[in-house]
Enzyme design. Structure first.
Site, short mmCIF file in Angstrom:
data_model
loop_
_atom_site.label_atom_id
_atom_site.label_comp_id
_atom_site.label_asym_id
_atom_site.label_seq_id
_atom_site.Cartn_x
_atom_site.Cartn_y
_atom_site.Cartn_z
N ILE A 109 0.82 -1.22 0.00
CA ILE A 109 0.00 0.00 0.00
C ILE A 109 0.85 1.27 0.00
O ILE A 109 0.33 2.36 -0.22
CB ILE A 109 -0.99 0.04 1.19
CG1 ILE A 109 -0.25 0.01 2.52
CG2 ILE A 109 -2.00 -1.10 1.09
CD1 ILE A 109 -1.12 0.35 3.71
N ASN A 111 12.78 -7.60 6.15
CA ASN A 111 13.22 -6.75 7.25
C ASN A 111 13.07 -7.51 8.56
O ASN A 111 12.06 -8.17 8.78
CB ASN A 111 12.39 -5.46 7.30
CG ASN A 111 12.56 -4.62 6.05
OD1 ASN A 111 13.62 -4.60 5.44
ND2 ASN A 111 11.51 -3.93 5.65
N GLN A 129 11.58 -3.52 10.35
CA GLN A 129 10.35 -4.32 10.37
C GLN A 129 9.26 -3.53 11.08
O GLN A 129 9.36 -3.23 12.26
CB GLN A 129 10.58 -5.66 11.06
CG GLN A 129 9.38 -6.57 10.98
CD GLN A 129 9.63 -7.97 11.53
OE1 GLN A 129 10.70 -8.25 12.09
NE2 GLN A 129 8.66 -8.84 11.36
N HIS A 181 7.33 -11.14 6.17
CA HIS A 181 6.90 -10.79 4.81
C HIS A 181 8.10 -10.50 3.93
O HIS A 181 9.09 -9.92 4.37
CB HIS A 181 5.91 -9.62 4.80
CG HIS A 181 6.35 -8.40 5.55
ND1 HIS A 181 6.42 -8.34 6.93
CD2 HIS A 181 6.71 -7.18 5.11
CE1 HIS A 181 6.81 -7.13 7.29
NE2 HIS A 181 7.01 -6.40 6.20
#
Length: 126
Positions: A44, A99, A106, A112
């Site tokens: 996003i 990360n 992170q 992810h």
């Protein structure tokens, strides 16, 4: 980018995350790929012309707490990332990033894989 660093500095592991809500379809996402093990969707807040995430459906908060039996799942994320990158036309290359922790940037404590492409990546990255 400073906003992401600020988020990472205050984020903490534990509890539900936005990714859990995306997996359960409680909030929308621009999904690229889904199978029984993972989900890939557009970021996003893209940091490149093409920027998507690949997440496991099983909650693993950080790479540092992943168990040996997560090896196949974590490898699967990379294979799915590769296939999605090809499907999105990233034929000149792309970057995959995970990360880890606050110093690693992170901001969501659900493992992810970021896949970024569509432009020349630079080194060092940060």
């Amino acid at each position: 980018m400073a906003d992401e660093i600020a988020k990472a500095q205050v984020a903490r592991p534990g509890g539900d995350t936005i990714f859990g809500k995306i997996i359960r379809k409680e909030i929308p996402a621009k999904i690229i790929f889904e199978d029984d093990r993972c989900l890939a969707f557009h970021d996003i807040s893209p940091q490149a012309p093409t920027h998507f995430l690949v997440i496991p459906k099983k909650h693993i908060s950080q790479i540092s707490v992943a168990e040996d039996d997560n090896e196949s799942l974590l490898g699967h994320l990379m294979i799915v990332g590769k296939k999605c990158a090809a499907d999105l036309g990233l034929n000149k290359g792309y970057r995959m990033v995970v990360n880890e922790g606050s110093d690693g940037g992170q901001s969501v404590y659900h493992v992810h894989l970021h896949v970024l492409g569509g432009r020349q990546m630079h080194w060092p990255p940060g």
